[in-house]
Design a protein around this motif. Structure first.
Motif, PDB file in Angstrom:
ATOM      1  N   ASN A  58      -1.516  -0.954   6.590  1.00  0.00           N
ATOM      2  CA  ASN A  58      -0.974  -0.901   5.246  1.00  0.00           C
ATOM      3  C   ASN A  58      -0.908  -2.544   4.372  1.00  0.00           C
ATOM      4  O   ASN A  58      -1.404  -2.457   3.277  1.00  0.00           O
ATOM      5  CB  ASN A  58       0.833  -0.953   5.114  1.00  0.00           C
ATOM      6  CG  ASN A  58       0.998   0.850   4.969  1.00  0.00           C
ATOM      7  OD1 ASN A  58       1.129   2.014   3.633  1.00  0.00           O
ATOM      8  ND2 ASN A  58       0.339   1.750   5.859  1.00  0.00           N
ATOM      9  N   LEU A  59      -0.676  -3.453   5.253  1.00  0.00           N
ATOM     10  CA  LEU A  59      -0.868  -4.658   4.820  1.00  0.00           C
ATOM     11  C   LEU A  59      -2.418  -4.910   4.323  1.00  0.00           C
ATOM     12  O   LEU A  59      -2.944  -6.132   2.774  1.00  0.00           O
ATOM     13  CB  LEU A  59      -0.706  -6.303   5.329  1.00  0.00           C
ATOM     14  CG  LEU A  59      -0.191  -7.402   5.411  1.00  0.00           C
ATOM     15  CD1 LEU A  59       0.787  -7.707   3.974  1.00  0.00           C
ATOM     16  CD2 LEU A  59      -0.121  -7.879   6.772  1.00  0.00           C
ATOM     17  N   PHE A  60      -3.065  -4.776   4.556  1.00  0.00           N
ATOM     18  CA  PHE A  60      -4.293  -5.192   4.737  1.00  0.00           C
ATOM     19  C   PHE A  60      -5.234  -4.318   3.849  1.00  0.00           C
ATOM     20  O   PHE A  60      -6.903  -4.249   3.684  1.00  0.00           O
ATOM     21  CB  PHE A  60      -5.493  -5.753   5.773  1.00  0.00           C
ATOM     22  CG  PHE A  60      -5.151  -6.727   6.594  1.00  0.00           C
ATOM     23  CD1 PHE A  60      -4.832  -8.339   5.754  1.00  0.00           C
ATOM     24  CD2 PHE A  60      -4.043  -6.493   7.628  1.00  0.00           C
ATOM     25  CE1 PHE A  60      -4.945  -9.419   6.519  1.00  0.00           C
ATOM     26  CE2 PHE A  60      -3.925  -8.051   8.341  1.00  0.00           C
ATOM     27  CZ  PHE A  60      -4.112  -9.255   8.158  1.00  0.00           C
ATOM     28  N   GLN A  61      -4.933  -3.463   3.330  1.00  0.00           N
ATOM     29  CA  GLN A  61      -5.194  -1.675   2.691  1.00  0.00           C
ATOM     30  C   GLN A  61      -6.576  -1.357   3.135  1.00  0.00           C
ATOM     31  O   GLN A  61      -7.481  -0.761   2.948  1.00  0.00           O
ATOM     32  CB  GLN A  61      -5.600  -2.647   1.415  1.00  0.00           C
ATOM     33  CG  GLN A  61      -4.292  -2.812   0.541  1.00  0.00           C
ATOM     34  CD  GLN A  61      -4.584  -3.698  -0.287  1.00  0.00           C
ATOM     35  OE1 GLN A  61      -6.010  -3.635  -1.390  1.00  0.00           O
ATOM     36  NE2 GLN A  61      -3.467  -3.936  -1.436  1.00  0.00           N
ATOM     37  N   VAL A  62      -6.329  -1.481   4.397  1.00  0.00           N
ATOM     38  CA  VAL A  62      -6.969   0.009   5.451  1.00  0.00           C
ATOM     39  C   VAL A  62      -6.804   1.175   5.479  1.00  0.00           C
ATOM     40  O   VAL A  62      -7.623   1.767   4.779  1.00  0.00           O
ATOM     41  CB  VAL A  62      -6.818  -0.215   6.703  1.00  0.00           C
ATOM     42  CG1 VAL A  62      -8.159   0.120   7.203  1.00  0.00           C
ATOM     43  CG2 VAL A  62      -6.779  -1.872   7.352  1.00  0.00           C
ATOM     44  N   TRP A  63      -5.234   1.255   5.137  1.00  0.00           N
ATOM     45  CA  TRP A  63      -5.257   2.738   4.178  1.00  0.00           C
ATOM     46  C   TRP A  63      -4.172   2.699   3.841  1.00  0.00           C
ATOM     47  O   TRP A  63      -2.899   1.321   4.711  1.00  0.00           O
ATOM     48  CB  TRP A  63      -5.024   4.413   5.516  1.00  0.00           C
ATOM     49  CG  TRP A  63      -4.009   4.123   6.863  1.00  0.00           C
ATOM     50  CD1 TRP A  63      -2.520   3.660   7.019  1.00  0.00           C
ATOM     51  CD2 TRP A  63      -4.429   3.607   8.206  1.00  0.00           C
ATOM     52  NE1 TRP A  63      -2.318   3.770   8.164  1.00  0.00           N
ATOM     53  CE2 TRP A  63      -3.444   3.538   8.747  1.00  0.00           C
ATOM     54  CE3 TRP A  63      -5.836   3.678   8.531  1.00  0.00           C
ATOM     55  CZ2 TRP A  63      -3.426   3.341  10.324  1.00  0.00           C
ATOM     56  CZ3 TRP A  63      -5.646   3.253  10.324  1.00  0.00           C
ATOM     57  CH2 TRP A  63      -4.460   3.097  10.763  1.00  0.00           C
ATOM     58  N   GLN A  64      -3.369   3.478   3.226  1.00  0.00           N
ATOM     59  CA  GLN A  64      -1.751   3.457   2.889  1.00  0.00           C
ATOM     60  C   GLN A  64      -1.254   4.815   3.005  1.00  0.00           C
ATOM     61  O   GLN A  64      -1.362   5.363   2.844  1.00  0.00           O
ATOM     62  CB  GLN A  64      -1.792   3.249   1.336  1.00  0.00           C
ATOM     63  CG  GLN A  64      -2.363   2.134   0.387  1.00  0.00           C
ATOM     64  CD  GLN A  64      -1.743   1.197   0.709  1.00  0.00           C
ATOM     65  OE1 GLN A  64      -0.024   0.924   1.130  1.00  0.00           O
ATOM     66  NE2 GLN A  64      -1.644  -0.165   1.139  1.00  0.00           N
ATOM     67  N   THR A  65       0.148   4.936   3.847  1.00  0.00           N
ATOM     68  CA  THR A  65       0.685   5.608   4.234  1.00  0.00           C
ATOM     69  C   THR A  65       2.477   6.195   3.093  1.00  0.00           C
ATOM     70  O   THR A  65       2.160   5.051   3.007  1.00  0.00           O
ATOM     71  CB  THR A  65       1.755   5.264   5.498  1.00  0.00           C
ATOM     72  OG1 THR A  65       1.213   4.142   5.892  1.00  0.00           O
ATOM     73  CG2 THR A  65       0.321   6.086   6.538  1.00  0.00           C
ATOM     74  N   PRO A  66       2.410   7.245   2.699  1.00  0.00           N
ATOM     75  CA  PRO A  66       3.699   7.586   2.129  1.00  0.00           C
ATOM     76  C   PRO A  66       4.701   7.131   2.670  1.00  0.00           C
ATOM     77  O   PRO A  66       5.075   6.982   3.500  1.00  0.00           O
ATOM     78  CB  PRO A  66       3.911   8.505   1.998  1.00  0.00           C
ATOM     79  CG  PRO A  66       2.742   9.137   3.328  1.00  0.00           C
ATOM     80  CD  PRO A  66       1.480   8.970   3.231  1.00  0.00           C
ATOM     81  N   ASP A  67       6.081   6.522   1.426  1.00  0.00           N
ATOM     82  CA  ASP A  67       6.886   6.386   2.203  1.00  0.00           C
ATOM     83  C   ASP A  67       8.153   7.036   3.627  1.00  0.00           C
ATOM     84  O   ASP A  67       8.682   6.380   4.455  1.00  0.00           O
ATOM     85  CB  ASP A  67       7.761   6.155   1.280  1.00  0.00           C
ATOM     86  CG  ASP A  67       8.025   4.802  -0.131  1.00  0.00           C
ATOM     87  OD1 ASP A  67       7.174   4.373   0.248  1.00  0.00           O
ATOM     88  OD2 ASP A  67       8.478   4.559  -0.789  1.00  0.00           O
ATOM     89  N   PHE A  68       7.729   8.694   3.516  1.00  0.00           N
ATOM     90  CA  PHE A  68       8.266   8.998   4.322  1.00  0.00           C
ATOM     91  C   PHE A  68       7.987   8.690   5.583  1.00  0.00           C
ATOM     92  O   PHE A  68       8.201   8.625   6.540  1.00  0.00           O
ATOM     93  CB  PHE A  68       7.866  10.355   4.047  1.00  0.00           C
ATOM     94  CG  PHE A  68       8.539  12.075   5.335  1.00  0.00           C
ATOM     95  CD1 PHE A  68      10.197  11.406   5.074  1.00  0.00           C
ATOM     96  CD2 PHE A  68       7.564  12.476   5.886  1.00  0.00           C
ATOM     97  CE1 PHE A  68      10.586  12.387   6.319  1.00  0.00           C
ATOM     98  CE2 PHE A  68       7.664  12.995   6.318  1.00  0.00           C
ATOM     99  CZ  PHE A  68      10.032  13.404   7.419  1.00  0.00           C
ATOM    100  N   ILE A  69       6.081   8.686   5.815  1.00  0.00           N
ATOM    101  CA  ILE A  69       5.837   8.527   6.862  1.00  0.00           C
ATOM    102  C   ILE A  69       6.254   6.806   7.338  1.00  0.00           C
ATOM    103  O   ILE A  69       6.588   6.951   8.506  1.00  0.00           O
ATOM    104  CB  ILE A  69       4.294   8.346   7.424  1.00  0.00           C
ATOM    105  CG1 ILE A  69       3.785   9.729   6.680  1.00  0.00           C
ATOM    106  CG2 ILE A  69       3.228   7.853   8.447  1.00  0.00           C
ATOM    107  CD1 ILE A  69       3.464  10.924   7.433  1.00  0.00           C
ATOM    108  N   ARG A  70       6.037   5.708   6.485  1.00  0.00           N
ATOM    109  CA  ARG A  70       6.789   4.689   6.613  1.00  0.00           C
ATOM    110  C   ARG A  70       8.137   4.729   7.554  1.00  0.00           C
ATOM    111  O   ARG A  70       8.632   3.924   8.229  1.00  0.00           O
ATOM    112  CB  ARG A  70       6.754   3.413   5.534  1.00  0.00           C
ATOM    113  CG  ARG A  70       5.062   3.027   5.514  1.00  0.00           C
ATOM    114  CD  ARG A  70       5.241   2.333   4.111  1.00  0.00           C
ATOM    115  NE  ARG A  70       4.392   2.049   3.066  1.00  0.00           N
ATOM    116  CZ  ARG A  70       3.921   2.104   1.661  1.00  0.00           C
ATOM    117  NH1 ARG A  70       5.126   2.223   0.973  1.00  0.00           N
ATOM    118  NH2 ARG A  70       2.842   1.788   1.419  1.00  0.00           N
ATOM    119  N   LEU A  71       8.949   5.718   7.217  1.00  0.00           N
ATOM    120  CA  LEU A  71      10.322   5.062   7.545  1.00  0.00           C
ATOM    121  C   LEU A  71      10.265   6.328   8.827  1.00  0.00           C
ATOM    122  O   LEU A  71      11.074   5.595   9.680  1.00  0.00           O
ATOM    123  CB  LEU A  71      10.997   7.091   6.564  1.00  0.00           C
ATOM    124  CG  LEU A  71      12.270   6.327   6.742  1.00  0.00           C
ATOM    125  CD1 LEU A  71      13.425   5.772   5.841  1.00  0.00           C
ATOM    126  CD2 LEU A  71      12.796   8.317   5.663  1.00  0.00           C
TER     127      LEU A  71
END
Lengths: 183, 189
Positions: A134-147
């Protein structure tokens, strides 16, 4: 008549006979601290109604050294962000839940310590992989997955802490190591 | 009769606290300069914030180092509570050192606070994560925070937050280190 003269391993016998208990640190520090951090993480919507108020809050200041607190990666309640990002919200919530529930089943926790270690390593790897991506913008996960990834790590950490805080109880002086013997 | 060995935790906690306090400060100051020298993008995840999170992740190992140094000095026999105390004291010393150095740094670089303030405000102004109506308030809050860098309230708050976060996190890491690296003394059984 021949009697067997096996040496008695007193230390091992004592270890076998001691009842495991949770160290007082659990009740005095670990559980209250986890309760405090979970409350602090969820509490901004209770006290504030706008983002600038949240920005200037003690809750945000408290977590400023452990979480990036980006508004677009944070859960909102009544248009006010929580004090930490969605991943950290999962961590603090699941940590408290794990400590509160597993403290009743700590004898079971020590039996499955190997699985707990594996769970902790796996959760840490997932957390680092998803966080770095997420930090290096390889992919972005939605908030639910981060949670969820945060909650998995929080639960594993809670289980690890419970396992670490289980100690054999000190034996009282005069306790018979092998039980009472009546003649 | 053998003399009773007094096991002091101060060598281990002092050394680990000073080393990790300096490391945490160094990471934080590098992050601040990254923010100052980057073009504002509107992303609120600035170098300063990222550095403090990375610093904290590294700082957690202070408790582990404290326990390791203690074990090297006195051997592996230690109670879990001792590990927790070593971690807690390491965290407190670490917080003290890193905050103290953060307060000293602007004396070496006179324009540090102003440059950091300008960079942070520029990022908020360009941010699309904050509603336009609330930007002014956030800019005012940031300005006030930076202007009060040396106020008593701000200094006390900085120390308190460092003590709570580093103290508690290192207490937990010290406790875990004592469990996995130490050996339970006979008396605890």
């Amino acid at each position: 008549m021949k009697h067997s003269q096996e040496p008695i391993d007193m230390h091992a016998a004592r270890q076998r006979s001691a009842n495991p208990v949770l160290h007082p640190l659990f009740y005095l520090v670990v559980l209250p601290a986890s309760l405090f951090f979970a409350f602090a993480a969820w509490s901004p919507p209770l006290f504030y109604s706008t983002v600038p108020e949240w920005f200037d809050s003690w809750q945000k200041a408290l977590f400023s050294q452990v979480c990036h607190q980006q508004p677009d990666r944070t859960l909102y309640i009544r248009d006010v962000p929580l004090a930490v990002c969605s991943r950290c919200t999962g961590i603090y919530t699941a940590l408290l839940a794990a400590l509160a529930t597993l403290s009743f089943f700590f004898t079971f926790v020590i039996k499955v310590k190997l699985y707990i270690m594996r769970m902790f390593v796996m959760a840490s790897l997932i957390l680092v992989l998803d966080g770095a991506s997420n930090l290096f913008q390889v992919w972005q996960t939605p908030d639910f997955i981060r949670l969820l990834t945060g909650a998995f790590w929080g639960f594993a950490t809670g289980a690890l802490l419970i396992f670490s805080l289980v100690v054999p109880r000190k034996r009282k002086r005069g306790d018979n190591l092998y039980g009472t013997c009546s003649t | 009769m053998e003399p009773v060995q007094h096991k002091s935790i101060w060598n281990a906690t002092g050394m680990a606290g000073v080393v990790f306090g300096f490391v945490v400060f160094l990471i934080s100051i590098i992050g601040s300069y990254v923010t100052i020298h980057s073009e504002p993008t509107g992303n609120l995840l600035s170098g300063t914030i990222l550095a403090s999170v990375i610093g904290c992740l590294i700082g957690v190992f202070g408790g582990v180092m404290g326990v390791k140094l203690y074990i090297r000095e006195y051997g592996p026999e230690m109670k879990i509570g001792q590990g927790a105390v070593i971690g807690l004291m390491t965290g407190l010393i670490m917080g003290l050192i890193s905050q103290f150095l953060s307060l000293l740094w602007p004396l070496f670089d006179g324009a540090f606070i102003e440059n950091l303030q300008t960079a942070m405000i520029a990022n908020i102004e360009l941010s699309d994560q904050i509603p336009a109506a609330q930007k002014e308030d956030m800019i005012d809050a940031t300005y006030a925070q930076m202007q009060n860098y040396y106020s008593a309230g701000s200094i006390i708050q900085g120390f308190l937050i460092s003590f709570v976060t580093y103290g508690l996190l290192n207490m937990l890491s010290g406790l875990l280190a004592a469990k996995f690296m130490g050996k339970t003394p006979q008396a605890e059984l």
